[in-house]
Design a protein around this motif. Structure first.
Motif, mmCIF file in Angstrom:
data_model
loop_
_atom_site.group_PDB
_atom_site.id
_atom_site.type_symbol
_atom_site.label_atom_id
_atom_site.label_comp_id
_atom_site.label_asym_id
_atom_site.label_seq_id
_atom_site.Cartn_x
_atom_site.Cartn_y
_atom_site.Cartn_z
ATOM 1 N N UNK A 1 -86.620 2.036 -22.629
ATOM 2 C CA UNK A 1 -85.601 1.014 -21.663
ATOM 3 C C UNK A 1 -85.811 0.135 -22.341
ATOM 4 N N UNK A 2 -85.030 -0.784 -23.030
ATOM 5 C CA UNK A 2 -85.157 -2.059 -23.332
ATOM 6 C C UNK A 2 -85.435 -2.942 -22.565
ATOM 7 N N UNK A 3 -86.033 -4.377 -22.287
ATOM 8 C CA UNK A 3 -85.646 -5.027 -21.337
ATOM 9 C C UNK A 3 -84.629 -5.619 -21.582
ATOM 10 N N UNK A 4 -83.517 -5.388 -22.768
ATOM 11 C CA UNK A 4 -81.786 -5.799 -22.772
ATOM 12 C C UNK A 4 -81.685 -4.914 -21.525
ATOM 13 N N UNK A 5 -82.042 -3.499 -20.716
ATOM 14 C CA UNK A 5 -81.310 -2.532 -20.148
ATOM 15 C C UNK A 5 -80.441 -1.518 -21.181
ATOM 16 N N UNK A 6 -80.692 -1.444 -22.587
ATOM 17 C CA UNK A 6 -80.279 -1.216 -23.361
ATOM 18 C C UNK A 6 -81.395 0.563 -23.908
ATOM 19 N N UNK A 7 -81.104 1.418 -23.593
ATOM 20 C CA UNK A 7 -81.989 2.982 -23.639
ATOM 21 C C UNK A 7 -81.785 3.797 -25.132
ATOM 22 N N UNK A 8 -82.344 3.616 -26.143
ATOM 23 C CA UNK A 8 -83.011 4.469 -26.974
ATOM 24 C C UNK A 8 -83.703 5.913 -27.256
ATOM 25 N N UNK A 9 -83.451 6.989 -28.080
ATOM 26 C CA UNK A 9 -84.118 7.874 -28.529
ATOM 27 C C UNK A 9 -84.669 7.522 -29.890
ATOM 28 N N UNK A 10 -85.510 8.121 -29.943
ATOM 29 C CA UNK A 10 -86.325 8.176 -31.836
ATOM 30 C C UNK A 10 -86.991 9.657 -31.425
ATOM 31 N N UNK A 11 -87.179 10.574 -32.887
ATOM 32 C CA UNK A 11 -88.819 11.122 -32.558
ATOM 33 C C UNK A 11 -89.960 10.081 -32.620
ATOM 34 N N UNK A 12 -90.486 11.465 -31.826
ATOM 35 C CA UNK A 12 -91.869 10.701 -31.025
ATOM 36 C C UNK A 12 -92.991 10.860 -32.045
ATOM 37 N N UNK A 13 -92.904 10.995 -33.339
ATOM 38 C CA UNK A 13 -93.852 10.759 -34.089
ATOM 39 C C UNK A 13 -93.755 10.122 -35.218
ATOM 40 N N UNK A 14 -94.816 8.759 -35.468
ATOM 41 C CA UNK A 14 -94.960 8.269 -36.541
ATOM 42 C C UNK A 14 -94.907 8.526 -38.163
ATOM 43 N N UNK A 15 -94.512 8.232 -38.957
ATOM 44 C CA UNK A 15 -94.170 8.939 -40.389
ATOM 45 C C UNK A 15 -95.491 8.493 -40.509
ATOM 46 N N UNK A 16 -96.664 7.656 -39.927
ATOM 47 C CA UNK A 16 -97.256 7.800 -41.231
ATOM 48 C C UNK A 16 -98.918 8.831 -40.759
ATOM 49 N N UNK A 17 -99.122 8.926 -39.576
ATOM 50 C CA UNK A 17 -100.819 9.718 -39.095
ATOM 51 C C UNK A 17 -100.178 10.332 -37.723
ATOM 52 N N UNK A 18 -98.209 10.277 -37.724
ATOM 53 C CA UNK A 18 -98.263 11.036 -36.409
ATOM 54 C C UNK A 18 -98.751 10.952 -34.687
ATOM 55 N N UNK A 19 -98.530 9.339 -34.760
ATOM 56 C CA UNK A 19 -98.940 9.151 -33.948
ATOM 57 C C UNK A 19 -98.086 9.246 -32.537
ATOM 58 N N UNK A 20 -97.895 9.728 -31.580
ATOM 59 C CA UNK A 20 -97.012 9.626 -30.016
ATOM 60 C C UNK A 20 -96.438 8.180 -30.262
ATOM 61 N N UNK A 21 -95.209 7.678 -30.893
ATOM 62 C CA UNK A 21 -94.444 6.562 -29.979
ATOM 63 C C UNK A 21 -94.404 6.335 -28.667
ATOM 64 N N UNK A 22 -94.160 7.480 -27.931
ATOM 65 C CA UNK A 22 -94.107 6.673 -26.649
ATOM 66 C C UNK A 22 -95.363 6.483 -25.867
ATOM 67 N N UNK A 23 -96.248 6.481 -26.500
ATOM 68 C CA UNK A 23 -97.750 5.753 -25.797
ATOM 69 C C UNK A 23 -97.383 4.432 -26.641
ATOM 70 N N UNK A 24 -96.368 3.957 -26.998
ATOM 71 C CA UNK A 24 -96.672 2.411 -27.817
ATOM 72 C C UNK A 24 -96.142 1.533 -27.413
ATOM 73 N N UNK A 25 -96.790 -0.030 -28.009
ATOM 74 C CA UNK A 25 -96.200 -1.070 -27.026
ATOM 75 C C UNK A 25 -94.711 -0.955 -27.748
ATOM 76 N N UNK A 26 -94.009 -1.500 -26.524
ATOM 77 C CA UNK A 26 -93.032 -1.962 -26.930
ATOM 78 C C UNK A 26 -92.731 -3.543 -27.067
ATOM 79 N N UNK A 27 -91.873 -4.283 -28.653
ATOM 80 C CA UNK A 27 -91.349 -5.200 -27.922
ATOM 81 C C UNK A 27 -89.857 -5.666 -28.815
#
Length: 112
Positions: free
Chosen positions: A35-61
């Motif tokens: 849920x972005x600061x704008x209020x929009x909700x987005x959904x993506x695959x939860x694995x970074x294509x680089x090394x499979x990092x868990x994107x849900x644990x990443x910082x959102x900007x």
């Protein structure tokens, strides 16, 4: 051939953390919900294509998430990795009905 989608409930809008990811397992897919600061909700695959990092644990900007492993910047709207890095993640359509949030997940391709 026609591809069908399944509408899957992922949570109530008011319960989604703002600018933080939430991991949801749908069928055989692990999806990060944001849920972005704008209020929009987005959904993506939860694995970074680089090394499979868990994107849900990443910082959102803004409309980007930074992979917690190596800081790759991924657009939450279109799934593209920001240059000079390359790659992409699958994105999923999100539908908000009243207070409920759903993700549209593609089913197997069917013949029509």
């Amino acid at each position: 051939m026609e591809q069908t989608v399944k509408k899957v409930f992922v949570g109530n809008y008011s319960e989604l953390p703002e600018r933080l990811g939430k991991t949801v397992i749908l069928q055989d897919k692990e999806i990060a919900i944001f849920k972005l600061a704008s209020g929009d909700v987005r959904a993506i695959e939860n694995r970074c294509p680089h090394r499979g990092g868990v994107l849900a644990e990443g910082m959102v900007s803004g409309e980007h998430v930074f992979c917690p492993l190596h800081d790759w910047k991924i657009n939450i709207t279109d799934g593209l990795v920001q240059a000079p890095d390359e790659g992409c993640v699958q994105t999923f359509e999100v539908v908000k009905e009243e207070e409920q949030v759903f993700v549209l997940v593609p089913n197997e391709v069917t013949q029509s």
